[in-house]
Each structure stands twice: as C-alpha cells, then as structure tokens.
Design a protein around this motif. Structure first.
Motif, PDB file in Angstrom:
ATOM      1  N   LEU A  48      14.374  33.806  -6.665  1.00 16.80           N
ATOM      2  CA  LEU A  48      14.235  33.660  -5.211  1.00 16.80           C
ATOM      3  C   LEU A  48      15.332  32.770  -4.637  1.00 16.80           C
ATOM      4  CD1 LEU A  48      10.354  33.285  -4.760  1.00 16.80           C
ATOM      5  CD2 LEU A  48      11.767  35.345  -4.555  1.00 16.80           C
ATOM      6  N   TYR A  49      15.723  31.773  -5.405  1.00 17.11           N
ATOM      7  CA  TYR A  49      16.824  30.915  -4.957  1.00 17.11           C
ATOM      8  C   TYR A  49      18.112  31.731  -4.861  1.00 17.11           C
ATOM      9  CZ  TYR A  49      19.777  26.763  -4.561  1.00 17.11           C
ATOM     10  OH  TYR A  49      20.666  25.821  -4.111  1.00 17.11           O
ATOM     11  N   GLY A  50      18.360  32.552  -5.864  1.00 13.21           N
ATOM     12  CA  GLY A  50      19.550  33.391  -5.857  1.00 13.21           C
ATOM     13  C   GLY A  50      19.571  34.389  -4.714  1.00 13.21           C
ATOM     14  N   MET A  51      18.370  34.780  -4.247  1.00  7.67           N
ATOM     15  CA  MET A  51      18.262  35.711  -3.124  1.00  7.67           C
ATOM     16  C   MET A  51      18.351  34.998  -1.772  1.00  7.67           C
ATOM     17  SD  MET A  51      15.091  37.886  -4.737  1.00  7.67           S
ATOM     18  CE  MET A  51      14.727  38.778  -3.214  1.00  7.67           C
ATOM     19  N   GLY A  52      18.454  33.686  -1.794  1.00  3.77           N
ATOM     20  CA  GLY A  52      18.553  32.927  -0.549  1.00  3.77           C
ATOM     21  C   GLY A  52      17.213  32.629   0.100  1.00  3.77           C
ATOM     22  N   LEU A  53      16.115  32.874  -0.607  1.00  6.62           N
ATOM     23  CA  LEU A  53      14.792  32.623  -0.032  1.00  6.62           C
ATOM     24  C   LEU A  53      14.328  31.186  -0.235  1.00  6.62           C
ATOM     25  CD1 LEU A  53      12.985  35.932  -1.056  1.00  6.62           C
ATOM     26  CD2 LEU A  53      13.878  35.289   1.196  1.00  6.62           C
TER      27      LEU A  53
END
Length: 344
Positions: A48-53
């Motif tokens: 989720l961090y990698g997705m910008g969330l």
C-alpha cells in the motif's frame, strides 16, 4: 526446512533462560498464526505504501515478529506496552483490530486514532497499548512513568517498555534506568537489537555492544535473548516480569533480532549485503522455526499450515480493503482529542 549450522549456533548462543522452553500444540499454533498475521500485514502495508496509499514514514516489523508475540504471551491484563515507531507488530500482538490499524496507516476515519496518528502514533488504552512514539528513545521515560503509576497504585502491573539498539545510546534512557532502579519500579525494558538502528551497525555506534549490560552501573539485571525464537522470548519475558512484579525493580532484556527490510520504506539498506539478509532468512527466521517445531511434533502438516496462511491472508486483504475505502476524517476532527477538560 533444514537449518544451517550458522543459524543454530546463533540461536543457541543467544537463548539465555529461554533456550529450553517448551509449548503445547495449541500454544504453538497460536504463536505461529500471530506471527504470520504480523508478517502478512506488514507485507501488505509495504504494498500500500508503494501504491501511494500510505504517506509519511512507515517502519515494517518483518523479521522481528517473535518478540512482540513472545512477550505478549506472558503479559497479564492491565500490563502496559509502549514502543517506538516500528509499532504495527506490537499493535496486532496486543489484539488491536487489523482493520483499524491498517486504516490508521492510510489516514482514514476508521483508524484506531481516527486517521490522525498514522504509522508512528497509534494508541489503544483498551488493548493496554500506550503508543508508538516518533522521538527516538522518548518512549522510555514515558514507559518508566507508567511503571511509576503502577507503583503508586500498588496494582501489581508491569510496564513493558520497548526500544531499539539505536535508542540505547540516548540520554533519557539512562535517566530512566536510574530512577527505575532507585524506586524499584515494575518495568521490563525490552531492547529490540536489530543490529543496524537507522542504518549504522551497532559495532560502529556503540562502545559496549552487549546492550543487556547497559544497566550494570545502576544495578539493573539484564539478559541476552534470541529474539528470533518465540519460546526463548516468552521464557525470558516471564522471568523478567516476575522480577519486576515482585517488587525487585526493573529488568533489561536484549532481544537479538534482525529486520529484513530497511529502516523505513524509504531506506534501500545499502549498508548491508543481500547475502547477509538471505542467510538470516534461511537459517533464523522466527516463523520458519515454529513451523519446523509443529511439523516435527506432528501437530501440523503442510495442508494445515497453508490453511492458516490462507485465513490470515483473508484477514489482511479485508483490512486493506477497509483501509482503502474508509472515509477520510472530517475537518472538524482536527480539533478533537487535543485537550482533556479538567473535572469541575
């Protein structure tokens, strides 16, 4: 999964009082599930961090799961837990809802701190969890204060105060040690020594690398423990908690552990080799270790372990979906929980 000599030797060397610890089938299965929940949760948080969330800092607990789970196994209701910013694993071990923890990471209203705390500042007094804290070592004096309150109230409770090898060199840690021993406070200091702090090896940052000896000048007993072995952690924590709970004062546990990811999601961890990380994963992984014990005792086969993993993945997927779809906090929420009005 066979373990190499390096891993077994390292495990025996650091076992301390927990080296011969044992557990029954149900107990061991619970530890396996709890550690796996933390592992899968953190893996999804990284995605989720990698997705910008997930914004801001995000420090993952992957590799260190045995510590939070092992200490939680001997914690009594009302005992407090307080830690630094690598805190998601502690929250889950304390029994906080994975949905609320993940939603807090995404800054949503359904989060445990209503989306205002983020990764490093979640609390749940209902779960006896007094927070992750962003100031390196700052939580140590707060955890000591919780122990002081326990002493005043004579309630028989213990404060489990966690910090890392990097925080071990902070001045407030030793001020806390001094007061804790002077007043015989019921606190167990748990040092999660993952070897690299923010990115500097302990050999380069500490003149005394045996962190369990840091309380010697204050008269605080300490012990080195294999933080990759949940049963060793449990046994050592039980001994330390009894020491503190019986009025003998503080105890220091140095949990020798290893984080597989960088200090935070923004850290490429170029200060260590991929071969080093792979060797620890292969020979000392805390979840693999419990899996081996379950299989050796005939308490779980591959199908049973896969079923547990599937159940855990379903819980984590649900938490991620909740975190993605939960609404953002209302602007008015900015002004709540700021002050506590004094009773009239």
């Amino acid at each position: 999964m066979a373990r190499g000599q390096t891993g077994e030797a390292g495990r025996r060397k650091a076992n301390g009082a927990g080296g011969n610890a044992h557990a029954g089938k149900d107990e061991l299965l619970k530890y396996y599930r709890d550690m796996l929940l933390i592992r899968r949760f953190e893996e999804r948080a990284g995605q989720l961090y990698g997705m910008g969330l997930i914004g801001g800092f995000c420090h993952l607990y992957i590799g260190q799961e045995a510590i939070a789970v092992g200490v939680q196994a001997i914690k009594q209701p009302g005992d407090q837990v307080i830690t630094g910013y690598r805190d998601h694993g502690h929250m889950l071990a304390c029994g906080m809802d994975p949905r609320e923890v993940m939603a807090e990471l995404t800054g949503r209203a359904g989060g445990s701190s209503k989306g205002k705390g983020g990764s490093m500042h979640m609390f749940s007094t209902e779960a006896d969890f007094y927070g992750g804290h962003g100031i390196v070592g700052g939580q140590v004096s707060l955890g000591t204060g919780l122990a002081l309150a326990n002493k005043y109230r004579n309630n028989g409770k213990v404060s489990f105060t966690y910090f890392g090898d990097g925080a071990a060199n902070q001045g407030q840690v030793y001020e806390s040690f001094n007061m804790a021993e002077l007043w015989a406070l019921p606190v167990v200091y748990v040092i999660e020594n993952n070897q690299y702090a923010m990115g500097t090896s302990i050999e380069r940052s500490s003149s005394e690398t045996r962190l369990h000896k840091r309380g010697v000048s204050f008269g605080i007993p300490g012990e080195e423990v294999d933080g990759m072995d949940v049963l060793a952690v449990k046994a050592a924590a039980e001994k330390a908690a009894e020491h503190a709970r019986s009025g003998k004062g503080p105890y220091i546990l140095e949990m020798k552990t290893y984080r597989y990811r960088g200090h935070s999601m923004s850290d490429p961890a170029k200060y260590r080799t991929r071969e080093e990380v792979d060797e620890v994963r292969k020979t000392r992984d805390p979840i693999d270790h419990v899996e081996e014990m379950l299989e050796q005792h005939g308490w779980a086969d591959e199908a049973a372990l896969k079923a547990i993993d599937a159940e855990v993945k379903k819980i984590v997927a649900d938490a991620a979906e909740f975190a993605r779809t939960s609404p953002e906090p209302e602007p008015s929420e900015l002004y709540t929980d700021v002050y506590t009005e004094a009773a009239q």
